[in-house]
Structures are given as C-alpha cells and as structure tokens.
Scaffold this motif. Structure first.
Motif, PDB file in Angstrom:
ATOM      1  N   VAL A 244       0.835  -1.206   0.000  1.00  0.00           N
ATOM      2  CA  VAL A 244       0.000   0.000   0.000  1.00  0.00           C
ATOM      3  C   VAL A 244       0.867   1.252   0.000  1.00  0.00           C
ATOM      4  O   VAL A 244       0.612   2.205  -0.746  1.00  0.00           O
ATOM      5  N   MET A 245       1.916   1.262   0.813  1.00  0.00           N
ATOM      6  CA  MET A 245       2.778   2.445   0.890  1.00  0.00           C
ATOM      7  C   MET A 245       3.511   2.695  -0.428  1.00  0.00           C
ATOM      8  O   MET A 245       3.645   3.841  -0.867  1.00  0.00           O
ATOM      9  N   VAL A 246       3.970   1.634  -1.087  1.00  0.00           N
ATOM     10  CA  VAL A 246       4.638   1.783  -2.385  1.00  0.00           C
ATOM     11  C   VAL A 246       3.659   2.299  -3.432  1.00  0.00           C
ATOM     12  O   VAL A 246       3.987   3.187  -4.229  1.00  0.00           O
ATOM     13  N   ALA A 247       2.444   1.760  -3.430  1.00  0.00           N
ATOM     14  CA  ALA A 247       1.430   2.216  -4.392  1.00  0.00           C
ATOM     15  C   ALA A 247       1.134   3.695  -4.219  1.00  0.00           C
ATOM     16  O   ALA A 247       1.019   4.444  -5.204  1.00  0.00           O
ATOM     17  N   ILE A 248       1.041   4.143  -2.975  1.00  0.00           N
ATOM     18  CA  ILE A 248       0.764   5.553  -2.711  1.00  0.00           C
ATOM     19  C   ILE A 248       1.949   6.422  -3.112  1.00  0.00           C
ATOM     20  O   ILE A 248       1.772   7.497  -3.705  1.00  0.00           O
ATOM     21  N   ALA A 249       3.155   5.965  -2.809  1.00  0.00           N
ATOM     22  CA  ALA A 249       4.351   6.730  -3.178  1.00  0.00           C
ATOM     23  C   ALA A 249       4.464   6.873  -4.692  1.00  0.00           C
ATOM     24  O   ALA A 249       4.842   7.936  -5.211  1.00  0.00           O
ATOM     25  N   ARG A 250       4.123   5.828  -5.433  1.00  0.00           N
ATOM     26  CA  ARG A 250       4.151   5.898  -6.896  1.00  0.00           C
ATOM     27  C   ARG A 250       3.053   6.815  -7.420  1.00  0.00           C
ATOM     28  O   ARG A 250       3.245   7.532  -8.404  1.00  0.00           O
ATOM     29  N   LEU A 251       1.915   6.784  -6.764  1.00  0.00           N
ATOM     30  CA  LEU A 251       0.820   7.675  -7.137  1.00  0.00           C
ATOM     31  C   LEU A 251       1.248   9.132  -6.956  1.00  0.00           C
ATOM     32  O   LEU A 251       0.978   9.991  -7.798  1.00  0.00           O
ATOM     33  N   ASP A 252       1.929   9.392  -5.851  1.00  0.00           N
ATOM     34  CA  ASP A 252       2.383  10.746  -5.551  1.00  0.00           C
ATOM     35  C   ASP A 252       3.411  11.223  -6.571  1.00  0.00           C
ATOM     36  O   ASP A 252       3.442  12.399  -6.937  1.00  0.00           O
ATOM     37  N   ALA A 253       4.262  10.302  -7.034  1.00  0.00           N
ATOM     38  CA  ALA A 253       5.324  10.677  -7.965  1.00  0.00           C
ATOM     39  C   ALA A 253       4.826  10.825  -9.396  1.00  0.00           C
ATOM     40  O   ALA A 253       5.491  11.446 -10.229  1.00  0.00           O
ATOM     41  N   ALA A 254       3.652  10.279  -9.696  1.00  0.00           N
ATOM     42  CA  ALA A 254       3.131  10.304 -11.060  1.00  0.00           C
ATOM     43  C   ALA A 254       2.595  11.684 -11.429  1.00  0.00           C
ATOM     44  O   ALA A 254       2.208  12.472 -10.567  1.00  0.00           O
ATOM     45  N   GLU A 255       2.587  11.957 -12.722  1.00  0.00           N
ATOM     46  CA  GLU A 255       1.965  13.180 -13.220  1.00  0.00           C
ATOM     47  C   GLU A 255       0.455  13.091 -13.009  1.00  0.00           C
ATOM     48  O   GLU A 255      -0.119  12.002 -13.036  1.00  0.00           O
ATOM     49  N   ALA A 256      -0.168  14.242 -12.808  1.00  0.00           N
ATOM     50  CA  ALA A 256      -1.605  14.268 -12.498  1.00  0.00           C
ATOM     51  C   ALA A 256      -2.430  13.540 -13.548  1.00  0.00           C
ATOM     52  O   ALA A 256      -3.374  12.813 -13.208  1.00  0.00           O
ATOM     53  N   GLU A 257      -2.073  13.683 -14.825  1.00  0.00           N
ATOM     54  CA  GLU A 257      -2.873  13.062 -15.878  1.00  0.00           C
ATOM     55  C   GLU A 257      -2.710  11.545 -15.923  1.00  0.00           C
ATOM     56  O   GLU A 257      -3.511  10.848 -16.546  1.00  0.00           O
ATOM     57  N   ASP A 258      -1.671  11.025 -15.277  1.00  0.00           N
ATOM     58  CA  ASP A 258      -1.435   9.580 -15.272  1.00  0.00           C
ATOM     59  C   ASP A 258      -2.017   8.889 -14.044  1.00  0.00           C
ATOM     60  O   ASP A 258      -2.019   7.664 -13.959  1.00  0.00           O
ATOM     61  N   ARG A 259      -2.497   9.646 -13.101  1.00  0.00           N
ATOM     62  CA  ARG A 259      -2.903   9.051 -11.826  1.00  0.00           C
ATOM     63  C   ARG A 259      -4.154   8.198 -11.935  1.00  0.00           C
ATOM     64  O   ARG A 259      -4.322   7.272 -11.158  1.00  0.00           O
TER      65      ARG A 259
ATOM     66  N   SER B  16      -4.840   3.754 -10.282  1.00  0.00           N
ATOM     67  CA  SER B  16      -5.869   3.800  -9.246  1.00  0.00           C
ATOM     68  C   SER B  16      -5.492   2.973  -8.030  1.00  0.00           C
ATOM     69  O   SER B  16      -4.990   1.860  -8.137  1.00  0.00           O
ATOM     70  N   ILE B  17      -5.743   3.545  -6.860  1.00  0.00           N
ATOM     71  CA  ILE B  17      -5.452   2.861  -5.602  1.00  0.00           C
ATOM     72  C   ILE B  17      -6.530   1.843  -5.274  1.00  0.00           C
ATOM     73  O   ILE B  17      -6.388   1.034  -4.343  1.00  0.00           O
ATOM     74  N   LEU B  18      -7.609   1.835  -6.058  1.00  0.00           N
ATOM     75  CA  LEU B  18      -8.714   0.909  -5.778  1.00  0.00           C
ATOM     76  C   LEU B  18      -8.271  -0.543  -5.887  1.00  0.00           C
ATOM     77  O   LEU B  18      -8.788  -1.414  -5.189  1.00  0.00           O
ATOM     78  N   GLY B  19      -7.306  -0.805  -6.774  1.00  0.00           N
ATOM     79  CA  GLY B  19      -6.792  -2.163  -6.910  1.00  0.00           C
ATOM     80  C   GLY B  19      -6.164  -2.652  -5.618  1.00  0.00           C
ATOM     81  O   GLY B  19      -6.296  -3.832  -5.261  1.00  0.00           O
ATOM     82  N   GLU B  20      -5.484  -1.753  -4.916  1.00  0.00           N
ATOM     83  CA  GLU B  20      -4.891  -2.114  -3.634  1.00  0.00           C
ATOM     84  C   GLU B  20      -5.974  -2.430  -2.606  1.00  0.00           C
ATOM     85  O   GLU B  20      -5.818  -3.328  -1.779  1.00  0.00           O
ATOM     86  N   GLN B  21      -7.055  -1.684  -2.654  1.00  0.00           N
ATOM     87  CA  GLN B  21      -8.170  -1.925  -1.728  1.00  0.00           C
ATOM     88  C   GLN B  21      -8.738  -3.326  -1.926  1.00  0.00           C
ATOM     89  O   GLN B  21      -8.957  -4.069  -0.960  1.00  0.00           O
ATOM     90  N   GLU B  22      -8.961  -3.708  -3.173  1.00  0.00           N
ATOM     91  CA  GLU B  22      -9.531  -5.020  -3.468  1.00  0.00           C
ATOM     92  C   GLU B  22      -8.570  -6.136  -3.077  1.00  0.00           C
ATOM     93  O   GLU B  22      -8.975  -7.150  -2.496  1.00  0.00           O
ATOM     94  N   ALA B  23      -7.279  -5.969  -3.395  1.00  0.00           N
ATOM     95  CA  ALA B  23      -6.287  -6.984  -3.048  1.00  0.00           C
ATOM     96  C   ALA B  23      -6.157  -7.125  -1.536  1.00  0.00           C
ATOM     97  O   ALA B  23      -5.996  -8.229  -1.010  1.00  0.00           O
TER      98      ALA B  23
END
Length: 228
Positions: A126-141, A145-152
């Motif tokens: 979860v922490m890696v997914a969020i860190a990658r989300l933060d580093a991504a450009e806004a249009e790529d976010r 989606s973090i929803l995949g982490e929620q389901e997993a």
C-alpha cells in the motif's frame, strides 16, 4: 507533506526502508529480508513530524471554514481535513502492532512469523502504491488507481483469517499467538484502509472531484420538499 511523514514513520516503525521498497523487484522478498530492527522513537517522531503538522492542518481548515467561502471551497477543505485525519489514524494503528511485528520477524518463530511477514508485506504494498501515485503526473494518476490495492487488501484479509483458522485447528499456532495476531491484523488492515482513504481524497482525478462536489452541492429530495 503529512502523508510523506506518515509513510516514512510507518515504514521505519516496521523496520522497512522506503528506498529499498521502491527499488525492489520482489517486494515480498525485500520485506522478508528486512529483519534488522531500526532504532526509532516512534512516539517522539509522531509528536514532532505528524501530530504538529496535523494540528496545523486542522487549524488552517478551521480558520478558512470561519470565512464566507463558497460551498465548493468548503467541501474541498473538508476533504483535506478528512484525509489528514485518516493518515493520523493509520499511524496510531501501526503503533499498536509494531511491537509484535518486530518480535516475531526479527527472529524466526515458525508460522506466526510468516503471518506477520504477510502483514508487513501488505502494508508495504500500500505504501509503495501511494508513493508511486504521488510521484506520477496528475494526468497519469487515473491509470494508477489505488482501488486495486483496496480489493487486493480485502482478499488478503479473508485469506489470512482462513489460514489462521487452519493453523489453530492443527495446533501449529497457540491460541495466545492467534489472539495477538487477530488484534494486530485488525490494526494493520485498518491502517491500510485509512492510508487508501487519504490517497483517494488527495489524488482524486479533477473531473471525478468536480462530479463529487456537484453531487454534494445538489439538494436532496428532503431539502427540496422543505424549500417548497
């Protein structure tokens, strides 16, 4: 900024280094090998890095809320405040489980060690997914989606419960250790849910955020009846 501090504190509190997690090609293996305790005053770091900033955010939101702001801005303030609150809840949850997590992963303790390694791995994902989300450009976010982490995460929670039941039935784990793990897994999955909730609020795509604001601003049927 608060999220950065929270992730840094949680990862270090679990004897994990975010730079290692971010560079890892096999996250489960990286987590399993991270057994060496990292010296940390968790409570002090919480007070200095998290609590102080959280208080400043709450104060900022309260000051702005006292102004005659448009409803749209008020909703955005509420989103930021709720994201900050969720992050703080995550830190507090991990505080409760880190003692046992270190105890059972610094040295092998059989099946109970494997269970705690799964918790650390799930939190790391979860922490890696969020860190990658933060580093991504806004249009790529939206594509990250973090929803995949929620389901997993939900699926893993169910799997761990069944696995624990099997270990108890075959007496491969004591009732005492099972009870401790059940409590700690609750803290862990609650912490993950809170981090995911905060990320969903912070990184919601602009068009989705606009749609949500519009929905909240629309009067419901009861409001319309009272107005008429």
């Amino acid at each position: 900024h608060l999220q950065d501090h929270v992730i840094a504190l949680i990862s270090t509190g679990l004897n994990l280094r975010m730079e290692d997690l971010m560079q890892s090609r096999d996250l489960a293996l990286t987590v399993a090998r991270a057994r060496e305790p990292i010296k940390l005053d968790y409570e002090r770091q919480y007070e200095e890095k998290v609590k102080t900033l959280h208080a400043a955010i709450v104060e900022f939101c309260a000051d702005r809320a006292a102004m005659a702001l448009p409803a749209r801005d008020m909703i955005q303030l509420q989103e930021l405040r709720e994201a900050a609150n969720a992050l703080v809840r995550a830190v507090k949850g991990v505080k409760h489980l880190r003692g046992n997590a270190e105890r059972f992963t610094a040295e092998p303790h059989g099946d109970v060690t494997e269970l705690y390694q799964v918790l650390r791995h799930e939190l790391a994902q979860v922490m890696v997914a969020i860190a990658r989300l933060d580093a991504a450009e806004a249009e790529d976010r939206s594509s990250l989606s973090i929803l995949g982490e929620q389901e997993a995460m939900d699926a893993q929670n169910r799997h761990l419960t069944k696995r624990l039941e099997g270990l108890l039935q075959t007496r491969r784990i004591s009732a005492e250790h099972a009870t401790s793990f059940l409590n700690d897994s609750t803290y862990a999955f609650d912490a993950m849910r809170n981090m995911i909730e905060a990320a969903q609020r912070l990184y919601r795509p602009e068009d989705s955020a606009e749609a949500e604001i519009e929905r909240l601003l629309e009067p419901d049927d009861d409001d319309e009846k009272r107005a008429s």
